[in-house]
Design a protein around this motif. Structure first.
Motif, PDB file in Angstrom:
ATOM      1  N   VAL A  99     -24.162 121.030 -11.015  1.00  0.00           N
ATOM      2  CA  VAL A  99     -23.434 120.142 -11.922  1.00  0.00           C
ATOM      3  C   VAL A  99     -23.989 120.269 -13.334  1.00  0.00           C
ATOM      4  CG1 VAL A  99     -22.692 117.772 -12.351  1.00  0.00           C
ATOM      5  CG2 VAL A  99     -23.095 118.541  -9.994  1.00  0.00           C
ATOM      6  N   GLY A 100     -23.093 120.490 -14.295  1.00  0.00           N
ATOM      7  CA  GLY A 100     -23.463 120.499 -15.710  1.00  0.00           C
ATOM      8  C   GLY A 100     -22.996 119.216 -16.383  1.00  0.00           C
ATOM      9  N   SER A 101     -23.508 118.980 -17.586  1.00  0.00           N
ATOM     10  CA  SER A 101     -23.187 117.739 -18.308  1.00  0.00           C
ATOM     11  C   SER A 101     -21.862 117.886 -19.039  1.00  0.00           C
ATOM     12  CB  SER A 101     -24.304 117.401 -19.290  1.00  0.00           C
ATOM     13  OG  SER A 101     -24.550 118.490 -20.158  1.00  0.00           O
ATOM     14  N   MET A 102     -20.766 117.778 -18.289  1.00  0.00           N
ATOM     15  CA  MET A 102     -19.436 117.883 -18.889  1.00  0.00           C
ATOM     16  C   MET A 102     -19.133 116.599 -19.644  1.00  0.00           C
ATOM     17  SD  MET A 102     -16.994 119.857 -16.185  1.00  0.00           S
ATOM     18  CE  MET A 102     -15.828 120.260 -17.475  1.00  0.00           C
ATOM     19  N   GLY A 103     -18.994 116.719 -20.953  1.00  0.00           N
ATOM     20  CA  GLY A 103     -18.824 115.568 -21.806  1.00  0.00           C
ATOM     21  C   GLY A 103     -20.044 115.430 -22.685  1.00  0.00           C
ATOM     22  N   GLY A 104     -20.365 114.219 -23.082  1.00  0.00           N
ATOM     23  CA  GLY A 104     -21.539 114.009 -23.907  1.00  0.00           C
ATOM     24  C   GLY A 104     -21.575 112.599 -24.452  1.00  0.00           C
ATOM     25  N   VAL A 105     -22.783 112.071 -24.591  1.00  0.00           N
ATOM     26  CA  VAL A 105     -22.950 110.746 -25.170  1.00  0.00           C
ATOM     27  C   VAL A 105     -22.543 110.800 -26.636  1.00  0.00           C
ATOM     28  CG1 VAL A 105     -24.582 108.890 -25.633  1.00  0.00           C
ATOM     29  CG2 VAL A 105     -24.826 110.272 -23.563  1.00  0.00           C
ATOM     30  N   SER A 106     -21.705 109.892 -27.081  1.00  0.00           N
ATOM     31  CA  SER A 106     -21.202 109.923 -28.454  1.00  0.00           C
ATOM     32  C   SER A 106     -22.231 109.354 -29.424  1.00  0.00           C
ATOM     33  CB  SER A 106     -19.904 109.123 -28.559  1.00  0.00           C
ATOM     34  OG  SER A 106     -20.161 107.742 -28.438  1.00  0.00           O
TER      35      SER A 106
END
Length: 486
Positions: free
Chosen positions: A145-152
Motif C-alpha cells: 500500500v502506498g500513500s495515495m492522496g496526501g495531508v493538505s
C-alpha cells in the motif's frame, strides 16, 4: 517418432512470459551505462557520498562531478542482495522479491482524488490516504500500500505531512507499505515508527515491512535529499526503490535505447553509493521512463513505449540478479472509463508477463495526478485474472484425461463425470465482471461495471475493519508525531 512411457506420469507447466531484449542487447546497454558513468559521470551533491566514491577509486572534479570506474559497479553488484524479503506489519514474510515473483500495490502522493461519493475530482486530503489504505487492506490481490492522496496544507504543516501520511496508512492496513519522505528528518521519524511497530532495530532489520521510494534527478544528478535518504536506508536496512524517472524527449534521449542506457546508469551510480555505505544494502532496480507527448507536453503513464521500457528494465534487473520496480493498473484517462480499463489492463498484463517484482501505481489516473479507489478495485479483479493466466497449462496424466475421454466416447458429454467435478473449480471465476445472461443482468438492475465498482468501494469503506495496532504501539507513534512538532 515420439515415444511416451505409458507407465510414468510427466509434467510440463510453463509460465507465460515475455522476452524483449536479446542477451547481446542487454550486454550492450550495460556496457553503454558503464561508459556513461566513466566518460560523462554524474553530479553528486552530497559531500559524504562524494567522499565515499573518491575513497573507493572514483574520479572527482569540480567537487561534485564524479566519474565511476566500471570495477566499482561490478563490485557493488556483487554485494547487492539478489533476494529481498518484505514482511507485513506483524513480521510475517509476505513478499519475496526474487526471480519472477510479482507483487501489486498502489502509488503515492496524488494531488487529486476522484471522490467515490460525490463523483468530483478534488484536492486530496488526509482521510483519502486512510480510505485508500482501507480499500487495499480488504482486496486480496493488492499486496502493498502506498500513500495515495496526501495531508493538505490546511491540516498539517507541509514539512511534517510525510510522517502523517505514513501513520494514516499504518493505522489502516497490516500490509507492507511503500512510502516517500520529504527529508532525512522525515525518513528518520518514519523509521522510528516502524521500529516501534516491530519492537527493536534488530527485529526491523530482520523483518522490514516498509519500502522507501526516492529518485535521482535525470539527467545524471543526485540531489542532497535523496542521497541522504539513500545512505540512511543503506545504514538501517530499509529496502529502497532508487529509480530515475526520465522523460524521453525531455530529460532523456527520445530513443528508448538511449533512455534505457541513461536511466540504468543513474540507478547503477545509486547502487554503488548504497553499497559503499553498507555492503548488502537492499536496493530495488528500475527506471520509469515515459515519453513526453509532444502534442500535450504530458509525461505519459501508458502506451507502447512505456511498456517496452518497463519490460526492458525488468530484463536488465534480471541480468543483474536484482528485484525490479514496474508500473501497472494506471492510466492517462481522466475518469474511470473505457480508456482507463484498456490502459490499466495492458499495463498490468505487460508487467505480469515480464515477471516484475514490485508493480506500483495501481489506481493512478490522469497520468499519476489523481487517485481512483474504483480503479484499485477494478485492478484487483484484473490482477486476479492475470495471476490465473500466468499459471499456464498443466500437462500430465491427470489433466490429459485420456481414460475419461475413452469412457465418454464419441458423441458423449463430460458434465456428469467425476473428473469434471474434481477440476471445474480450477476455471477462473470473476467476482465483479458479469457473465450472466442478459435477462438476469436486466433483472439485477442493468448495472455497468462502473456502478458495480462504485458500490464495492462504498461497501468496503462502510464495512471493512482493518486489524488494529496495539494501544501501546499507537502511543509510541503519537509520541513521535508530537516530537516532530518541535
Amino acid at each position: 517418432m515420439y515415444n511416451r512411457q505409458s507407465n510414468n506420469d510427466f509434467l510440463v507447466k510453463r509460465r507465460p512470459q515475455l522476452q524483449l531484449l536479446s542477451s547481446d542487447q542487454i550486454y550492450r546497454i550495460h556496457l553503454s551505462s558503464l561508459e556513461i558513468l566513466e566518460r560523462t559521470g554524474v553530479k553528486v551533491l552530497l559531500p559524504e557520498a562524494v567522499n565515499l566514491l573518491r575513497e573507493a577509486g572514483a574520479d572527482v572534479t569540480d567537487n561534485n562531478r564524479v566519474r565511476i570506474p566500471s570495477f566499482l559497479v561490478e563490485e557493488a553488484l556483487s554485494f547487492a542482495p539478489h533476494r529481498i524479503t518484505i514482511s507485513d506489519r506483524n513480521g510475517k514474510s509476505v513478499m519475496f522479491l526474487e526471480g519472477h515473483n510479482s507483487y501489486y500495490g498502489t502509488g503515492t502522493d496524488t494531488k487529486f482524488t476522484l471522490d467515490s461519493y460525490s463523483g468530483e475530482r478534488r484536492d486530496s486530503k488526509g482521510e483519502d490516504i486512510e480510505k485508500a489504505a482501507l480499500v487495499c487492506d480488504y482486496l486480496p490481490n493488492i499486496d502493498f500500500v502506498g500513500s495515495m492522496g496526501g495531508v493538505s496544507v490546511n491540516e498539517i504543516n507541509p514539512l511534517l505531512s510525510d510522517r502523517h501520511n505514513f501513520v494514516r496508512i499504518l493505522f489502516n492496513t497490516a500490509k507492507p507499505i511503500l512510502f516517500t519522505s520529504w527529508s532525512l528528518a522525515g525518513l528518520s521519524d518514519i523509521y522510528d515508527m516502524a521500529v516501534a511497530v516491530r519492537g527493536s532495530d534488530e527485529n526491523f532489520r530482520r523483518n522490514p515491512f516498509i519500502i522507501h521510494y526516492a529518485e535521482p534527478t535525470t539527467p545524471l544528478k543526485h540531489a542532497p535529499e535523496p542521497l541522504q535518504e539513500l545512505l540512511f536506508c543503506a545504514e538501517k536496512g530499509i529496502p529502497i526503490v532508487y529509480v530515475s524517472a526520465p522523460v524521453t524527449g525531455g530529460t532523456a534521449p527520445i530513443t528508448l535505447a538511449g533512455a534505457l542506457a541513461l536511466s540504468n546508469a543513474e540507478f547503477l551510480s545509486g547502487l554503488v553509493i548504497a553499497q559503499l555505505k553498507h555492503k548488502g544494502a537492499p536496493i530495488i532496480c528500475g527506471g520509469l521512463a515515459g515519453p513526453l507527448d509532444m502534442h500535450t507536453t504530458v509525461n505519459l503513464y501508458a502506451g507502447p513505449e512505456v511498456y517496452l521500457n518497463h519490460i526492458a528494465i525488468k530484463e536488465m534487473a534480471s541480468y543483474y540478479g536484482l528485484p525490479d520496480f514496474n508500473t501497472g493498473g494506471c492510466t492517462d484517462a481522466k475518469i474511470l472509463d473505457q480508456q482507463a480499463a484498456i490502459e490499466s489492463t495492458f499495463s498490468l498484463l505487460q508487467a505480469g508477463l515480464a515477471g516484475s517484482s514490485l508493480l506500483h501505481d495501481v489506481g493512478y489516473i490522469e497520468s499519476g495526478l489523481t487517485a481512483s479507489w474504483e480503479s484499485i478495485v477494478m485492478a484487483d479483479e484484473i490482477i486476479d485474472e492475470i495471476k490465473h493466466f500466468l499459471k499456464g497449462i498443466e500437462v500430465n496424466k491427470e489433466t490429459l484425461a485420456l481414460d475419461v475421454i475413452d469412457k465418454v466416447g464419441p458423441g458423449g458429454n463430460f458434465l456428469a463425470e467425476e473428473h469434471t467435478l474434481k477440476h471445474f473449480k480450477e476455471i477462473w471465476y470473476p467476482k465483479l465482471i458479469n457473465r450472466d445472461i442478459y435477462e438476469n443482468w436486466v433483472r439485477d438492475g442493468s448495472k455497468p461495471l462502473s456502478k458495480v465498482l462504485n458500490e464495492k468501494v462504498k461497501w468496503i469503506l462502510e464495512n471493512h475493519k482493518p486489524e488494529p495496532l496495539s494501544e501501546e504501539v499507537k502511543g509510541k507513534i503519537k509520541e513521535i508525531l508530537e516530537r516532530t512538532k518541535a
